[in-house]
Design an enzyme around this catalytic site. Structure first.
Site, PDB file in Angstrom:
ATOM      1  N   GLY A 114       0.828  -1.214   0.000  1.00  0.00           N
ATOM      2  CA  GLY A 114       0.000   0.000   0.000  1.00  0.00           C
ATOM      3  C   GLY A 114       0.856   1.257   0.000  1.00  0.00           C
ATOM      4  N   TYR A 154     -14.160  -0.638  10.612  1.00  0.00           N
ATOM      5  CA  TYR A 154     -12.754  -0.227  10.590  1.00  0.00           C
ATOM      6  C   TYR A 154     -12.127  -0.483  11.968  1.00  0.00           C
ATOM      7  CZ  TYR A 154      -8.832   3.128  10.187  1.00  0.00           C
ATOM      8  OH  TYR A 154      -7.598   3.741  10.165  1.00  0.00           O
ATOM      9  N   LYS A 193      -9.214  -3.088  13.298  1.00  0.00           N
ATOM     10  CA  LYS A 193      -8.012  -2.606  13.990  1.00  0.00           C
ATOM     11  C   LYS A 193      -7.782  -3.380  15.298  1.00  0.00           C
ATOM     12  CE  LYS A 193      -6.566   0.254  10.952  1.00  0.00           C
ATOM     13  NZ  LYS A 193      -5.445  -0.212  10.120  1.00  0.00           N
TER      14      LYS A 193
END
Ligand code: AKB
Length: 316
Positions: A8, A142, A146
């Protein structure tokens, strides 16, 4: 000397982290993984690159083997607001990429850095000076990825000795690559509008406090944690890091010191407001300070001066 693969590398953090890592470890020792366009200008001329879809373990395996990698920066993620609209994609990108990086790291004895976030906390978490070890019941996909990422990374360390390390990033403010789909993105966009002389419409209410960090400090955190003396680390995944906490009025008033005619209005985005309300106001980062000497350099006013200086010199 490390041999680093950035998964990424074309995103908000990756595009600046790759430059810093190449300065420190040498251009040829930092392999920039890319997945889909757009690629930064000169991307393919600046150093080694590899096309990699990190949700496919074979591609991670081949990249690590071919380039003799010993450290993976796993930055693949879908940010909070976008993931909330497409939870399955948020889960697949966040979790599958991490599992693949961890499995390949186990095989090739690599260190792995995977950012966590203030999004790993939820409404039951103490809101002010949020402790390092506390309740983590996030209400977004999200945040769930995490927390899972933190647990999984610690599991691979404890079970197989994979050298996993991580920090919980606040909203990151940068002047190079725009973030996309995050709840904290407004704190970047506001600078672009101010410098262009345009009115800014803020998607979260006055009084919504969140931790934020200027990119140079975020890069230092990502690099220093991976260089830290392992014998001092009581925690690994993941450290609270902090440098400033503000609400929209505070950043607006700071920018107005430079652009007195700058205008901000509010048009609250219910999704972003809901997410922001579930996150802490400010984190306690004393464990990072004690265990690996974390020390940020930028506060709100110093960052504002630098952001405006850089953006106003560039045609944006
Ligand atoms: C987001 O807003 O989703 C991110 C984050 C705080 O992790 N910037």
């Amino acid at each position: 000397m490390k041999r680093i693969l950035i998964v990424g590398s074309t995103g908000q953090i990756g595009s600046e982290l790759s430059v810093r890592l190449r300065e420190i470890y040498g251009t040829d020792n930092v392999i920039c993984g890319y997945f889909k366009p757009p690629y930064p200008e000169n991307f393919f001329e600046l150093g080694p690159t590899v096309e990699i879809d990190a949700t496919d373990v074979k591609q991670v395996y081949h990249a690590v083997r071919e380039y003799n990698v010993d450290t993976i920066y796993n930055l693949a993620a879908i940010l909070s607001a976008t993931a909330e609209k497409c939870p399955k994609l948020g889960w697949d990108v966040g979790m599958q990429s991490l599992m693949n990086c961890l499995d390949v790291a186990k095989e090739f004895n690599c260190g792995v850095f995977t950012p966590s976030s203030i999004g790993a906390f939820g409404p039951e978490t103490p809101k002010d000076k949020t402790p390092q070890d506390t309740i983590q019941r996030p209400k977004t996909i999200y945040g769930i990825t995490k927390v899972m990422g933190e647990l999984l990374s610690d599991y691979y360390f404890e079970r197989w000795g994979v050298d996993t390390r991580s920090v919980r990033f606040p909203g990151i403010i940068s002047n190079m690559t725009l973030p996309g789909g995050g709840t904290t993105d407004y704190a970047v966009e506001i600078f672009y509008n101010a410098v262009k002389g345009e009115k800014f419409t803020c998607p979260v209410k006055a009084g919504t406090f969140m931790d934020m960090m200027y990119m140079p400090d975020a890069l230092n955190a990502a690099i220093e944690i991976m260089e830290a003396d392992a014998s001092r680390l009581k925690h690994r995944n993941s450290f609270n890091v902090a440098s400033m906490s503000f609400d929209p009025e505070m950043i607006y008033n700071e920018i107005k010191k430079h652009y007195p005619n700058f205008v901000m209005e509010y048009n609250v985005d219910p999704l972003k407001q809901r997410i922001a309300d579930s996150w802490p106001n400010s984190l306690d980062d004393s464990c990072a300070r004690n265990e690996w000497d974390w020390q940020p350099k930028y506060d709100l006013s110093k960052m504002t001066v630098d952001m405006i200086d850089v953006l106003s010199k560039r045609k944006i």
